[in-house]
Enzyme design. Sequence first.
Site, PDB file in Angstrom:
ATOM      1  N   HIS A  67       0.827  -1.217   0.000  1.00 17.81           N
ATOM      2  CA  HIS A  67       0.000   0.000   0.000  1.00 17.81           C
ATOM      3  C   HIS A  67       0.856   1.261   0.000  1.00 17.81           C
ATOM      4  O   HIS A  67       0.390   2.346   0.370  1.00 17.81           O
ATOM      5  CB  HIS A  67      -0.952   0.006   1.198  1.00 17.81           C
ATOM      6  CG  HIS A  67      -2.019  -1.039   1.111  1.00 17.81           C
ATOM      7  ND1 HIS A  67      -2.647  -1.564   2.219  1.00 17.81           N
ATOM      8  CD2 HIS A  67      -2.570  -1.685   0.047  1.00 17.81           C
ATOM      9  CE1 HIS A  67      -3.534  -2.475   1.840  1.00 17.81           C
ATOM     10  NE2 HIS A  67      -3.523  -2.562   0.533  1.00 17.81           N
TER      11      HIS A  67
ATOM     12  N   THR B 195      -3.662  -9.098  10.391  1.00 12.92           N
ATOM     13  CA  THR B 195      -4.559  -8.503   9.395  1.00 12.92           C
ATOM     14  C   THR B 195      -5.957  -9.101   9.522  1.00 12.92           C
ATOM     15  O   THR B 195      -6.109 -10.291   9.799  1.00 12.92           O
ATOM     16  CB  THR B 195      -4.043  -8.675   7.951  1.00 12.92           C
ATOM     17  OG1 THR B 195      -4.954  -8.037   7.051  1.00 12.92           O
ATOM     18  CG2 THR B 195      -3.884 -10.133   7.550  1.00 12.92           C
TER      19      THR B 195
END
Length: 250
Positions: A120, A189
Site C-alpha cells: 500500500h 490482518t
Amino acid sequence: MSDLFADAVETLAKAKKTVALTGAGISVESGIPPFRGKGGLWEKLDPMKYAHIDAFLEDPETVWNVLIKEMKMVLDKARPNTAHVGLADLERMGILQTVITQNVDGLHQRAGNSDVIEFHGSFAWQRCQTCDWTIETSRVDLSEIPPRCRCGGILRPDCIFFGEMIPHDALLRSQQISAACDVMLVVGTSATVQPAASMPFIARDNGAVVIEINPEPTSLTRRISNLPLLGAAGTILPRLVKAMRRHQNA
Ligand code: APR
C-alpha cells in the site's frame, strides 16, 4: 507448548520458502491504532470521507488536517516492536525470505527485514499529485496545508488511497511469491481488503501451509488457516524465534 505452536515450529523448520503477509495488527504494539475493531481509526473517521482518492481530490485541505497530519504524528513516534524484530530475526536465521506488508509505517525495514513489499505504499514519502515528484515526509514544510510541490501541485502521501490501484510491480511480485511459497505467516490482518486479502488464498491454493497470528479469529481462521496461533504478535513471534533457535541448535 500448544500442539498448534509445535506444529508451526516443525512446519517452519521444514519450509524452503516462507513469506509473511502483515497488517496493522503487527504495529499496534508500536502505538499505531488498527483500522478496524475496537480503537480502530475507521471507528472514528469515515474512510470514504477521508481516505478515498475522490475525497482527497475534492478537498485536500480537510484530508490533510483530519487524517494525514494525525498519521504523521503517530508514525513519527512509532518504533519497531518485538513482533517486527521477530520477523527480522527469522530472516537473519534464513527462515523467512520476504515480507508483504499492507502497512505504510516502514517498521519492518527499520527492524532489519531486507526484502519488504510495501503493498500500500509508504508514508515515508510524499508525492506531487501533478508532476509525481517525491520528497521525504520529514522534509515537507507543513506551514501551508495542503503542502505544495515546487511545481505548485499538491503533495499527498505516497500511499494507496481507497479507489486507487495497487502498484503493478508490488501486486505482481506478491502474487508470484505467494504462489511459490510453502509457508505463509499471516500476521495482524483482518484480511478484509482486496487484493491483499487474496494472497493467503493464492498461497493455500498452491499447497502452502498458512500460519495465522492474531489475537482474534478472522475470516481466514475459519476458512484457510492451517495453524491459527491466537495471541498478540509481539508475544507469539519472539516465542517462535526462540523455539526456532532451539530447533536449529538441536
Ligand atoms: N498482534 C496481532 N494482531 C493484532 C494485534 C496484535 N497485537 N492487535 C490487533 N490485531 C489484529 C486485529 O484482531 C485485526 O484482525 O490486527 C487486525 C487489524 O485489522 P485491520 O485494522 O483491518 O488492518 P488491516 O487488515 O491491515 O487493514 C487492511 O485496510 O484500511 C485499509 O489500507 C488500510 O492496509 C489497510 C487495509
